[in-house]
Design a protein around this motif. Structure first.
Motif, short mmCIF file in Angstrom:
data_model
loop_
_atom_site.label_atom_id
_atom_site.label_comp_id
_atom_site.label_asym_id
_atom_site.label_seq_id
_atom_site.Cartn_x
_atom_site.Cartn_y
_atom_site.Cartn_z
N GLU A 132 29.45 42.66 1.98
CA GLU A 132 30.07 43.68 2.84
C GLU A 132 29.09 44.20 3.88
OE1 GLU A 132 32.30 48.02 2.42
OE2 GLU A 132 31.40 47.06 0.66
N PHE A 133 27.85 44.41 3.47
CA PHE A 133 26.84 44.92 4.41
C PHE A 133 26.42 43.83 5.39
CE2 PHE A 133 22.33 46.24 5.32
CZ PHE A 133 22.68 47.32 6.12
N SER A 134 26.27 42.60 4.87
CA SER A 134 26.02 41.41 5.68
C SER A 134 24.89 41.58 6.69
CB SER A 134 27.30 41.01 6.41
OG SER A 134 27.15 39.75 7.02
N LEU A 135 23.71 41.85 6.21
CA LEU A 135 22.53 41.99 7.08
C LEU A 135 21.92 40.61 7.30
CD1 LEU A 135 20.74 44.19 8.45
CD2 LEU A 135 19.21 43.96 6.46
N GLU A 136 21.77 40.23 8.59
CA GLU A 136 21.20 38.92 8.92
C GLU A 136 19.68 38.99 8.99
OE1 GLU A 136 23.01 36.28 9.17
OE2 GLU A 136 24.95 37.32 9.00
N HIS A 137 19.05 37.80 8.95
CA HIS A 137 17.60 37.74 9.08
C HIS A 137 17.17 38.27 10.45
CE1 HIS A 137 17.70 34.90 5.62
NE2 HIS A 137 16.50 35.40 5.39
N GLY A 138 16.21 39.20 10.47
CA GLY A 138 15.70 39.78 11.72
C GLY A 138 16.55 40.90 12.27
N GLU A 139 17.73 41.14 11.65
CA GLU A 139 18.63 42.14 12.20
C GLU A 139 18.08 43.56 12.03
OE1 GLU A 139 23.18 43.88 11.61
OE2 GLU A 139 22.55 42.07 10.52
N PHE A 140 17.42 43.83 10.88
CA PHE A 140 16.94 45.19 10.67
C PHE A 140 15.91 45.56 11.73
CE2 PHE A 140 14.12 48.39 8.79
CZ PHE A 140 15.05 49.36 8.46
N GLU A 141 14.99 44.63 12.04
CA GLU A 141 13.99 44.89 13.07
C GLU A 141 14.67 45.15 14.42
OE1 GLU A 141 12.07 41.93 10.15
OE2 GLU A 141 14.05 42.43 10.94
N GLU A 142 15.74 44.38 14.68
CA GLU A 142 16.45 44.52 15.96
C GLU A 142 17.16 45.87 16.07
OE1 GLU A 142 20.15 42.36 18.32
OE2 GLU A 142 19.02 41.23 16.79
N ILE A 143 17.83 46.30 15.01
CA ILE A 143 18.55 47.58 15.10
C ILE A 143 17.57 48.74 15.13
CG2 ILE A 143 20.65 46.69 14.05
CD1 ILE A 143 19.88 47.98 11.42
N GLU A 144 16.41 48.58 14.49
CA GLU A 144 15.39 49.63 14.60
C GLU A 144 14.96 49.81 16.06
OE1 GLU A 144 12.53 50.59 10.89
OE2 GLU A 144 12.18 48.64 11.81
N GLN A 145 14.78 48.66 16.75
CA GLN A 145 14.37 48.72 18.15
C GLN A 145 15.48 49.34 19.01
OE1 GLN A 145 11.43 48.17 19.43
NE2 GLN A 145 12.11 48.56 21.53
N GLN A 146 16.73 48.94 18.75
CA GLN A 146 17.86 49.51 19.50
C GLN A 146 17.97 51.01 19.25
OE1 GLN A 146 21.29 47.32 18.24
NE2 GLN A 146 20.82 45.52 19.52
N HIS A 147 17.78 51.40 18.01
CA HIS A 147 17.86 52.82 17.67
C HIS A 147 16.77 53.61 18.38
CE1 HIS A 147 17.22 56.47 15.21
NE2 HIS A 147 18.54 56.39 14.99
N LYS A 148 15.59 53.02 18.45
CA LYS A 148 14.47 53.68 19.13
C LYS A 148 14.78 53.89 20.61
CE LYS A 148 9.48 53.14 19.79
NZ LYS A 148 8.30 52.27 19.52
N LEU A 149 15.39 52.87 21.24
CA LEU A 149 15.71 52.98 22.66
C LEU A 149 16.79 54.04 22.91
CD1 LEU A 149 15.74 49.23 23.73
CD2 LEU A 149 14.02 50.96 24.29
N LEU A 150 17.86 53.98 22.11
CA LEU A 150 18.96 54.92 22.31
C LEU A 150 18.55 56.36 22.04
CD1 LEU A 150 22.00 52.98 20.85
CD2 LEU A 150 21.63 53.63 23.24
N SER A 151 17.75 56.55 21.00
CA SER A 151 17.36 57.93 20.66
C SER A 151 16.37 58.51 21.68
CB SER A 151 16.76 57.97 19.25
OG SER A 151 15.64 57.13 19.15
N PRO A 163 26.05 57.84 22.50
CA PRO A 163 25.93 58.58 21.22
C PRO A 163 26.68 57.90 20.08
CG PRO A 163 26.45 60.06 23.03
CD PRO A 163 26.61 58.67 23.56
N ALA A 164 27.81 57.25 20.37
CA ALA A 164 28.60 56.60 19.31
C ALA A 164 27.82 55.43 18.72
CB ALA A 164 29.92 56.12 19.87
N GLN A 165 27.21 54.62 19.62
CA GLN A 165 26.43 53.48 19.12
C GLN A 165 25.21 53.96 18.34
OE1 GLN A 165 24.82 50.89 22.12
NE2 GLN A 165 24.24 49.29 20.63
N LEU A 166 24.59 55.03 18.84
CA LEU A 166 23.42 55.59 18.16
C LEU A 166 23.80 56.03 16.75
CD1 LEU A 166 20.47 56.45 18.24
CD2 LEU A 166 21.19 58.65 19.22
N SER A 167 25.00 56.63 16.61
CA SER A 167 25.47 57.07 15.30
C SER A 167 25.70 55.88 14.37
CB SER A 167 26.77 57.87 15.47
OG SER A 167 27.29 58.25 14.20
#
Length: 554
Positions: free
Chosen positions: A199-218, A295-299
């Motif tokens: 259900e969570f379905s986390l791909e290889h390298g995805e966590f690093e990528e969303i961390e970077q996206q979160h950093k940019l958006l925040s 803000p929606a994507q950041l959430s």
């Protein structure tokens, strides 16, 4: 066949050198002289266990050598060739035992394990001991007798192969069933864990990528404000910016270069710096346009990171390792599910293997029944010759439900020793003497079926006498017409039936005991058979009787 035997320092034998011939050879001698010593030595030579007690007292080693003519024995030739032990028509086997019990074995001069001697020996000689009749009441021995008589080696091997295949599948099933029972609870947990990670379905390298996206958006506001401020300084301020200052300096230096050409390169550098500042300002403007305020994507990113951290804590791993864990758990679950499928498939394979086993075992049973009927008939006929005129011998073959590597059959040797008696198992009705005669009849019949060129009977005539002994002698001589027979005996009727005869004697020089073995000529045979008939006092009557016994065959 056996052609010669040399024995040195074996037991009470100092030295023996014996030549053997085709036909039936009898060995006789006084009680305690060691009539079976040559057979014992030959058994050692053919792989029997070596012991220090076999070495003659005072000697440092015992040695036994046997020579066989194998030119008409393809099985022995193949064995020797297969093991690279020579290729001649003669085979020389030697066994050496040291005083400490250690032994060495040689075939045609090549050192070999004792086990190889046994394997080759089984192709050269078959030894039937005086206690063979004691085996008659054992089910396993009875089964081996029927199989030996039938000669259906391929059927026996087919049953063994089918049984081993069935056992292998049943063992796999038992192991798999036990493993699945232990994995039942694990499977439920794995199903839950895999479903959660699916259900969570986390791909290889995805966590690093969303961390970077979160950093940019925040940090979008900070990035926008900071780049705007620097863009003003570099290019956009009306009265004062880096680009206009560099351009002004470049123009001034260019004017001065008309006075001194050395300033021209400096002016060029300043013009280039201005171009670079202009390009940097353009890129900063483009960067500002790319900054998203969502803000929606950041959430959503906040939620996904939080979920990843939660799963990582639950499994005691880093968030980056979640995809690898997911793959491992899926594989573990797949293995259990494959085991379930394999278990279901095994049921079908076991049913097929069992059906095949029953088919080949039934063929073996049918062959055994045919052989048992014929063997029963031949043994009954032989018992008439052995003074059991009214005896009837029968072999009962019955199929059981219990499987084994030897088939489904139980074998029961039965006998009715006298007229009017019903057939009963040997163990219940046969006396020792009757057992000996039945055993001998079977031994002779089976021996005639065997392919080994030399048959040794070591006092198998114990417990018989008179006309029965004569019949035994005739049976063995008949067998000796087609193969080499060596018979250790104490009966004059049997001794006289041989084509050749050896005499074993013992002497004592006051220090050591010596055993001697010599071939007897006709006169010597008459004397020895007379001794067997009348004891130590040989009279003309016993010599005449001895001569008459010999004249039946010579």
């Amino acid at each position: 066949m056996l052609t010669s035997l040399q024995v040195t320092n074996f037991a009470i034998v100092e030295h023996l050198d014996i030549e053997w011939h085709q036909g039936m050879t009898t060995i006789t001698g006084e009680t305690g002289a060691g009539k079976s010593i040559a057979i014992d030595a030959l058994s050692l030579c053919l792989g029997e266990r070596a012991e220090a007690s076999m070495v003659r007292e005072g000697a440092d080693r015992a040695q036994v050598s046997a020579v066989f003519d194998i030119q008409n024995l393809p099985a022995a030739q193949h064995f020797i060739s297969e093991h690279e032990l020579g290729d001649s028509s003669e085979c020389i086997i030697r066994r050496v035992v040291s005083a400490n019990g250690r032994s060495k074995a040689y075939i045609n001069g090549v050192m070999v394990p004792a086990g190889q001697l046994k394997s080759l020996g089984s192709l050269l000689i078959s030894i039937h001991g005086q206690h063979a009749h004691q085996q008659l009441n054992k089910a396993g021995y009875q089964l081996s007798v029927v199989d030996s008589f039938a000669g259906h080696v391929d059927l026996v091997n087919d049953v063994k192969t089918a049984y081993n295949a069935l056992q292998s599948l049943e063992k796999e099933k038992a192991t798999l069933s036990q493993s699945l029972q232990q994995a039942a609870a694990e499977k439920q947990l794995l199903e839950y864990q895999v479903a959660e990670l699916d259900e969570f379905s986390l791909e290889h390298g995805e966590f690093e990528e969303i961390e970077q996206q979160h950093k940019l958006l925040s940090n979008a506001n900070s990035l926008l404000e900071g780049t705007q401020k620097e863009l003003q300084i570099i290019y956009q301020q009306d009265n004062y910016n880096a680009y206009s200052m560099v351009q002004s300096s470049a123009n001034q230096i260019a004017e001065l270069a008309s006075l001194d050409k050395k300033l021209a390169p400096i002016a060029d550098l300043l013009f280039e710096a201005g171009i670079s500042l202009e390009e940097a300002a353009r890129e900063l403007s483009h960067y500002q346009d790319s900054i998203e305020m969502d803000p929606a994507q950041l959430s959503e990113l906040d939620d996904r990171i939080a979920r990843a951290l939660d799963l990582a804590r639950k499994h005691d791993i880093s968030p980056e390792a979640i995809p690898d864990l997911h793959a491992e758990l899926k594989q573990s679950l797949a293995n259990i599910e494959q085991s379930d499928e394999r278990l279901a498939a095994l049921e079908s394979e076991i049913a097929e293997a069992k059906a095949h086993y029953v088919t080949v075992a039934t063929r073996l049973s049918q062959s055994r029944k045919v052989a048992a009927d014929e063997l029963s008939k031949q043994v009954t006929e032989s018992l008439v010759m052995l003074s059991m005129e009214n005896a009837k011998f029968a072999i009962v073959v019955e199929q059981q439900e219990i499987t084994s590597s030897k088939g489904l059959d139980s074998i029961d040797f039965q006998v009715a020793a006298n007229t009017g008696q019903r057939l009963q198992p040997l163990v219940k009705v046969a006396s020792g003497g009757e057992l000996s005669r039945i055993s001998l009849a079977i031994e002779v019949i089976i021996a005639d079926k065997m392919t080994t060129p030399t048959l040794i009977f070591d006092e198998v005539d114990v417990g018989i006498s008179g006309p029965t002994a004569s019949a035994v002698g005739k049976l063995l001589r008949q067998l000796g017409n087609s193969t080499q027979v060596i018979c250790v005996t104490h009966l004059p009727q049997v001794a006289s039936s041989g084509h050749n005869q050896f005499f074993v004697s013992k002497s004592d020089d006051g220090t050591h005991t010596h055993t001697h073995m010599s071939v007897l000529d006709n006169s010597g045979r008459i004397d020895e058979i007379a001794r067997l008939l009348g004891g130590t006092n040989i009279s003309e009557i016993t010599r005449t009787n001895a001569s008459e016994l010999l004249s039946q065959y010579h």
